[in-house]
Design a protein around this motif. Sequence first.
Motif, PDB file in Angstrom:
ATOM      1  N   PRO A 155      -1.967  38.436  78.710  1.00  0.00           N
ATOM      2  CA  PRO A 155      -1.948  39.950  78.908  1.00  0.00           C
ATOM      3  C   PRO A 155      -0.801  40.428  79.735  1.00  0.00           C
ATOM      4  N   LEU A 156      -0.589  39.856  80.690  1.00  0.00           N
ATOM      5  CA  LEU A 156       0.356  40.171  81.533  1.00  0.00           C
ATOM      6  C   LEU A 156       1.921  39.934  80.884  1.00  0.00           C
ATOM      7  N   VAL A 157       2.060  39.183  79.698  1.00  0.00           N
ATOM      8  CA  VAL A 157       3.367  39.293  79.056  1.00  0.00           C
ATOM      9  C   VAL A 157       3.355  40.435  78.109  1.00  0.00           C
ATOM     10  N   LEU A 158       2.074  40.767  77.554  1.00  0.00           N
ATOM     11  CA  LEU A 158       2.133  41.878  76.757  1.00  0.00           C
ATOM     12  C   LEU A 158       2.495  43.208  77.493  1.00  0.00           C
ATOM     13  N   ALA A 159       1.846  43.271  78.816  1.00  0.00           N
ATOM     14  CA  ALA A 159       2.213  44.148  79.627  1.00  0.00           C
ATOM     15  C   ALA A 159       3.529  44.470  80.312  1.00  0.00           C
ATOM     16  N   PHE A 160       4.295  43.239  80.273  1.00  0.00           N
ATOM     17  CA  PHE A 160       5.656  43.235  80.862  1.00  0.00           C
ATOM     18  C   PHE A 160       6.599  43.884  79.594  1.00  0.00           C
ATOM     19  N   LEU A 161       5.944  43.685  78.518  1.00  0.00           N
ATOM     20  CA  LEU A 161       6.823  44.366  77.322  1.00  0.00           C
ATOM     21  C   LEU A 161       7.095  46.017  77.475  1.00  0.00           C
ATOM     22  N   ILE A 162       6.322  46.631  78.394  1.00  0.00           N
ATOM     23  CA  ILE A 162       6.363  48.007  78.841  1.00  0.00           C
ATOM     24  C   ILE A 162       7.351  48.084  79.926  1.00  0.00           C
ATOM     25  N   SER A 189       4.856  32.120  76.318  1.00  0.00           N
ATOM     26  CA  SER A 189       5.173  32.831  77.290  1.00  0.00           C
ATOM     27  C   SER A 189       4.176  32.891  78.339  1.00  0.00           C
ATOM     28  N   GLY A 190       2.738  33.288  77.930  1.00  0.00           N
ATOM     29  CA  GLY A 190       1.779  33.490  78.785  1.00  0.00           C
ATOM     30  C   GLY A 190       1.602  32.190  79.565  1.00  0.00           C
ATOM     31  N   PHE A 191       1.640  30.972  79.147  1.00  0.00           N
ATOM     32  CA  PHE A 191       1.248  29.595  79.627  1.00  0.00           C
ATOM     33  C   PHE A 191       2.155  29.609  80.756  1.00  0.00           C
ATOM     34  N   PHE A 192       3.549  29.744  80.508  1.00  0.00           N
ATOM     35  CA  PHE A 192       4.441  29.399  81.355  1.00  0.00           C
ATOM     36  C   PHE A 192       4.644  30.356  82.631  1.00  0.00           C
ATOM     37  N   LEU A 193       4.344  31.554  82.182  1.00  0.00           N
ATOM     38  CA  LEU A 193       3.942  32.854  83.232  1.00  0.00           C
ATOM     39  C   LEU A 193       3.033  32.513  84.320  1.00  0.00           C
ATOM     40  N   THR A 194       2.035  31.942  83.579  1.00  0.00           N
ATOM     41  CA  THR A 194       0.898  31.602  84.571  1.00  0.00           C
ATOM     42  C   THR A 194       1.278  30.347  85.554  1.00  0.00           C
ATOM     43  N   GLN A 195       2.080  29.368  84.987  1.00  0.00           N
ATOM     44  CA  GLN A 195       2.437  28.315  85.862  1.00  0.00           C
ATOM     45  C   GLN A 195       3.309  29.103  87.029  1.00  0.00           C
ATOM     46  N   GLU A 196       4.519  29.793  86.470  1.00  0.00           N
ATOM     47  CA  GLU A 196       5.239  30.302  87.551  1.00  0.00           C
ATOM     48  C   GLU A 196       4.586  31.267  88.526  1.00  0.00           C
ATOM     49  N   LEU A 197       3.743  31.619  88.411  1.00  0.00           N
ATOM     50  CA  LEU A 197       2.708  32.421  89.389  1.00  0.00           C
ATOM     51  C   LEU A 197       1.980  31.853  90.296  1.00  0.00           C
ATOM     52  N   THR A 198       1.182  30.795  89.657  1.00  0.00           N
ATOM     53  CA  THR A 198       0.140  30.139  90.316  1.00  0.00           C
ATOM     54  C   THR A 198       0.985  29.117  91.415  1.00  0.00           C
ATOM     55  N   PHE A 251      11.975  37.386  74.852  1.00  0.00           N
ATOM     56  CA  PHE A 251      11.168  36.196  74.984  1.00  0.00           C
ATOM     57  C   PHE A 251      11.653  35.757  76.461  1.00  0.00           C
ATOM     58  N   LEU A 252      12.959  35.437  76.447  1.00  0.00           N
ATOM     59  CA  LEU A 252      13.393  34.635  77.605  1.00  0.00           C
ATOM     60  C   LEU A 252      13.588  35.810  78.715  1.00  0.00           C
ATOM     61  N   SER A 253      13.631  36.956  78.539  1.00  0.00           N
ATOM     62  CA  SER A 253      13.469  37.443  79.813  1.00  0.00           C
ATOM     63  C   SER A 253      12.549  37.805  80.357  1.00  0.00           C
ATOM     64  N   VAL A 254      11.290  37.863  79.516  1.00  0.00           N
ATOM     65  CA  VAL A 254       9.892  37.984  80.042  1.00  0.00           C
ATOM     66  C   VAL A 254       9.446  36.751  80.843  1.00  0.00           C
ATOM     67  N   ILE A 255       9.900  35.451  80.439  1.00  0.00           N
ATOM     68  CA  ILE A 255       9.647  34.276  80.959  1.00  0.00           C
ATOM     69  C   ILE A 255      10.529  34.054  82.166  1.00  0.00           C
ATOM     70  N   THR A 256      11.874  34.461  81.927  1.00  0.00           N
ATOM     71  CA  THR A 256      12.589  34.016  83.194  1.00  0.00           C
ATOM     72  C   THR A 256      12.721  35.189  84.192  1.00  0.00           C
ATOM     73  N   PHE A 257      11.921  36.420  84.064  1.00  0.00           N
ATOM     74  CA  PHE A 257      11.975  37.183  85.083  1.00  0.00           C
ATOM     75  C   PHE A 257      11.146  37.040  86.065  1.00  0.00           C
ATOM     76  N   THR A 258       9.844  36.456  85.678  1.00  0.00           N
ATOM     77  CA  THR A 258       9.114  35.877  86.751  1.00  0.00           C
ATOM     78  C   THR A 258       9.841  35.139  87.809  1.00  0.00           C
ATOM     79  N   PHE A 266       5.445  46.772  88.830  1.00  0.00           N
ATOM     80  CA  PHE A 266       4.019  47.381  89.736  1.00  0.00           C
ATOM     81  C   PHE A 266       3.081  46.179  89.328  1.00  0.00           C
ATOM     82  N   LEU A 267       3.063  45.449  88.351  1.00  0.00           N
ATOM     83  CA  LEU A 267       2.088  44.401  88.361  1.00  0.00           C
ATOM     84  C   LEU A 267       2.244  43.072  89.045  1.00  0.00           C
ATOM     85  N   MET A 268       3.366  42.731  89.519  1.00  0.00           N
ATOM     86  CA  MET A 268       3.754  41.264  90.161  1.00  0.00           C
ATOM     87  C   MET A 268       3.047  41.237  91.345  1.00  0.00           C
TER      88      MET A 268
END
Length: 315
Positions: A213-220, A173-182, A86-93, A226-228
């Motif tokens: 969906p991006l969080v779920l894809a990041f689990l692979i 995770s999805g909400f904060f991932l969106t914040q990081e990217l925007t 969970f933390l890796s998905v969030i902090t990776f971005t 490649f999606l970043m």
Amino acid sequence: MRDLAGGFRYLMAGQRWVFRNGRWLGFGLLPGLVALALYAAALAGLLYGADDFVEWATPFASDWSSPWLGLFRGFLTALTLSLGLFLSVITFTAVTLLVGQPFYESLSEQVDRTEGGEVPESGRSFWEDLWISARDSVRLLVRVVLYGILLFALGFIPVIGQTVVPVIGFCVSGFFLTQELTSVALQRRRVDLAEQLVLLRGRRAQALGFGVPLVLAFLIPFVAVFLMPGAVAGATLMARELVGADSADSAASAEDGEEGDGGPGPGTGPGAQGPYGQSHGQGPYGPGPYGQGPGQSPGGAPNPYGQTPNPYAQG
């Protein structure tokens, strides 16, 4: 549901943009590859040492009889690995954006350039922007850790901890991932962290439609790298809708009482100009938290993102 689907469409639009502009795909892969190597090493260490960590943390259970000892520690090991993931998905971005600040800034600027003319600039130096990005990432990391600890504790609740809690975790995770990217595009528009969160909370479903969906894809494995680039491009497109127009120019127009794109100045009718665009408009993804324009360019051509005429497209 409309906003939820709209967020996913922005994610797909960003991926299409980078594949149409292949040079930027390769350019945007470099920071992700560096971050991936760092996180792969960290997750491998966690996977290798999770059992020992749980055993060290639960000495009181050493005398428990079988199978309860194995079940209890196995459950805690799974939770520890889940929390690490969970933390890796969030902090990776956050780490990837920090490592690739100049790369993703250039990519985001190019998206703005191809979509709306002139590119908004923060007016700050590279080091100032880097400092703000790092500071905001730490602030978000604190929030994420607090959420992670809470969800970790809730994971002990039978049934709910194994069903509802993981779903909540993905949404957080999805909400904060969106914040990081925007934040890449919003920071250039001098929209600070607090205001970024306000914007996204006003369009929470859209943020989740983009981020989950991006969080779920990041689990692979390797997919995140490649999606970043496309995720940054899609987030830039979404940020353009969220603010509608450059915040500084719009705020100046509102303050001076100048006539807006859709009618008179602020507070004078249905075409009133708010700090982020029109107060009444509707784009194809629904009304924005501050109101988007009617999705029509000055020449009558439909605007694909439902925005008012971009001030950067005027010259």
